[in-house]
Design a protein around this motif. Structure first.
Motif, short mmCIF file in Angstrom:
data_model
loop_
_atom_site.label_atom_id
_atom_site.label_comp_id
_atom_site.label_asym_id
_atom_site.label_seq_id
_atom_site.Cartn_x
_atom_site.Cartn_y
_atom_site.Cartn_z
N LEU A 183 0.84 -1.20 0.00
CA LEU A 183 0.00 0.00 0.00
C LEU A 183 0.88 1.25 0.00
O LEU A 183 0.57 2.24 -0.67
N GLY A 184 2.00 1.20 0.74
CA GLY A 184 2.91 2.33 0.78
C GLY A 184 3.50 2.65 -0.58
O GLY A 184 3.59 3.81 -0.97
N VAL A 185 3.90 1.61 -1.31
CA VAL A 185 4.49 1.80 -2.64
C VAL A 185 3.43 2.34 -3.62
O VAL A 185 3.69 3.27 -4.39
N ILE A 186 2.23 1.73 -3.59
CA ILE A 186 1.15 2.18 -4.49
C ILE A 186 0.83 3.65 -4.23
O ILE A 186 0.73 4.46 -5.16
N SER A 187 0.67 4.00 -2.96
CA SER A 187 0.33 5.38 -2.62
C SER A 187 1.49 6.32 -2.89
O SER A 187 1.30 7.50 -3.18
N GLY A 188 2.74 5.77 -2.83
CA GLY A 188 3.92 6.58 -3.13
C GLY A 188 3.92 7.07 -4.57
O GLY A 188 4.45 8.15 -4.87
N PHE A 189 3.34 6.28 -5.47
CA PHE A 189 3.15 6.71 -6.86
C PHE A 189 1.86 7.52 -7.02
O PHE A 189 1.82 8.51 -7.76
N LEU A 190 0.81 7.09 -6.33
CA LEU A 190 -0.52 7.66 -6.51
C LEU A 190 -0.60 9.11 -6.05
O LEU A 190 -1.23 9.94 -6.71
N CYS A 191 0.07 9.44 -4.95
CA CYS A 191 0.00 10.80 -4.41
C CYS A 191 0.59 11.83 -5.38
O CYS A 191 -0.10 12.78 -5.77
N PRO A 192 1.86 11.67 -5.81
CA PRO A 192 2.38 12.67 -6.77
C PRO A 192 1.69 12.61 -8.13
O PRO A 192 1.51 13.65 -8.77
N LEU A 193 1.29 11.40 -8.56
CA LEU A 193 0.65 11.27 -9.87
C LEU A 193 -0.68 12.01 -9.91
O LEU A 193 -0.94 12.77 -10.87
N SER A 194 -1.50 11.84 -8.89
CA SER A 194 -2.80 12.53 -8.86
C SER A 194 -2.62 14.04 -8.79
O SER A 194 -3.35 14.80 -9.43
N GLY A 195 -1.61 14.49 -8.03
CA GLY A 195 -1.34 15.92 -7.93
C GLY A 195 -0.87 16.51 -9.25
O GLY A 195 -1.34 17.57 -9.67
N VAL A 196 0.05 15.82 -9.91
CA VAL A 196 0.59 16.31 -11.19
C VAL A 196 -0.50 16.32 -12.26
O VAL A 196 -0.58 17.26 -13.07
N ILE A 197 -1.36 15.29 -12.27
CA ILE A 197 -2.48 15.26 -13.23
C ILE A 197 -3.37 16.48 -13.03
O ILE A 197 -3.75 17.16 -13.99
N MET A 198 -3.69 16.80 -11.78
CA MET A 198 -4.54 17.95 -11.49
C MET A 198 -3.85 19.26 -11.89
O MET A 198 -4.50 20.19 -12.38
N ALA A 199 -2.53 19.33 -11.68
CA ALA A 199 -1.78 20.54 -12.06
C ALA A 199 -1.84 20.77 -13.56
O ALA A 199 -2.06 21.89 -14.03
N PHE A 200 -1.70 19.69 -14.34
CA PHE A 200 -1.76 19.82 -15.80
C PHE A 200 -3.18 20.13 -16.27
O PHE A 200 -3.37 20.91 -17.22
N ILE A 201 -4.17 19.54 -15.62
CA ILE A 201 -5.57 19.86 -15.96
C ILE A 201 -5.83 21.35 -15.74
O ILE A 201 -6.44 22.03 -16.57
N TRP A 202 -5.33 21.87 -14.62
CA TRP A 202 -5.52 23.30 -14.31
C TRP A 202 -4.81 24.16 -15.35
O TRP A 202 -5.35 25.16 -15.83
#
Length: 295
Positions: free
Chosen positions: A213-232
């Motif tokens: 879960l730590g590894v999955i979330s380690g990718f998921l946290c920055p990935l979701s943030g970067v996706i939102m930054a590009f959408i904005w």
């Protein structure tokens, strides 16, 4: 800026952060250290002093950061919306997974990272992004875990008080007496290295029982943030410089505060600890990659 200069700047940005975190980690390994009092002092005295000193400075005008504040808020909230549907698939409670994916390490890691990457001019921006994330954490985040959270308890927090006072000071155009200003600045300067050292100490408590879960979330946290930054950026848009700040903010790992809050509310703190600590370890590889693009 050519490729060699970019890599040198990334090294100069990341190495001081890693070295201070490493000092905290090694020291705590050799001599087990309880950072409870130091963390309380940082949250109650040093970080509020940093917030107030930046906001009370003559060159700080909150209105000029309005676009960046709204963008950062959308990155935080949007990350939660992106991750929410994945909770059932991952077999994790939304209350456990969503807050760490929303609320990133904009304090311990974000402030020194932005300052080292972009220079002292980025300090007010780093503090504004930190305040945006923290205000959402102490309001939306607390509500997610406990809908009965009282607003008065939030308003009593030293960081919130310092923010309100700093905002009033800035809007009124007041100035601090030099002696007082230097004292507040010196107290604020303690906060950043202490946050990094405390993060290193916390790294000694990595719980590997939920490492997947730590590894999955380690990718998921920055990935979701970067996706939102590009959408904005694609829909609303920021200047190139502000987008670089937003992108670095968006790629940060989960905040250590998530673990503390999960402990208070007994919301599977061991799982949250794995997400926070493994996510911060993984950021040592992820953040330089984003910096390479941002710079």
């Amino acid at each position: 800026m050519d490729t060699s200069e970019v890599f040198l700047q990334i090294l100069n940005t990341v190495f001081p952060l890693v070295s201070i975190v490493l000092v905290g980690f090694v020291y705590a390994r050799v001599r087990p250290t309880d950072m409870t009092v130091a963390n309380r002092l940082n949250m109650s005295v040093f970080i509020p002093a940093l917030i107030f000193s930046v906001m009370a400075a003559k060159e700080f005008h909150i209105a000029q950061y309005q676009g960046l504040i709204i963008a950062a808020a959308c990155v935080v909230l949007g990350s939660g919306l992106l991750v929410w549907p994945l909770c059932r698939w991952l077999g994790v409670s939304a209350k456990t997974l969503v807050p760490p994916m929303m609320f990133n390490n904009s304090g311990n890691l974000g402030i020194p990272l932005l300052v080292l990457a972009f220079g002292e001019k980025a300090l007010p921006i780093a503090v504004v992004l930190f305040l945006t994330e923290n205000l959402l954490h102490f309001t939306v985040g607390m509500y997610l875990l406990d809908p009965k959270t009282k607003i008065m308890n939030i308003l009593k927090m030293p960081m919130i008080i310092a923010t309100i006072l700093g905002l009033i000071w800035s809007l009124q155009g007041w100035t601090l007496a030099p002696a007082v200003g230097v004292s507040v600045d010196m107290l604020g300067q303690i906060s950043i290295p202490l946050m990094l050292f405390a993060l290193g100490v916390r790294m000694t408590e990595v719980d590997l029982s939920h490492w997947k879960l730590g590894v999955i979330s380690g990718f998921l946290c920055p990935l979701s943030g970067v996706i939102m930054a590009f959408i904005w950026q694609l829909t609303v848009g920021l200047s190139a410089e502000d987008f670089a700040y937003l992108l670095v903010f968006a790629c940060l790992p989960p905040a250590v505060l998530n673990y503390m809050v999960a402990e208070i509310y007994q919301q599977e703190p061991h799982k949250v600890a794995s997400m926070v600590l493994i996510g911060n370890l993984m950021s040592l590889a992820i953040v330089p990659c984003v910096l390479l693009y941002a710079l």
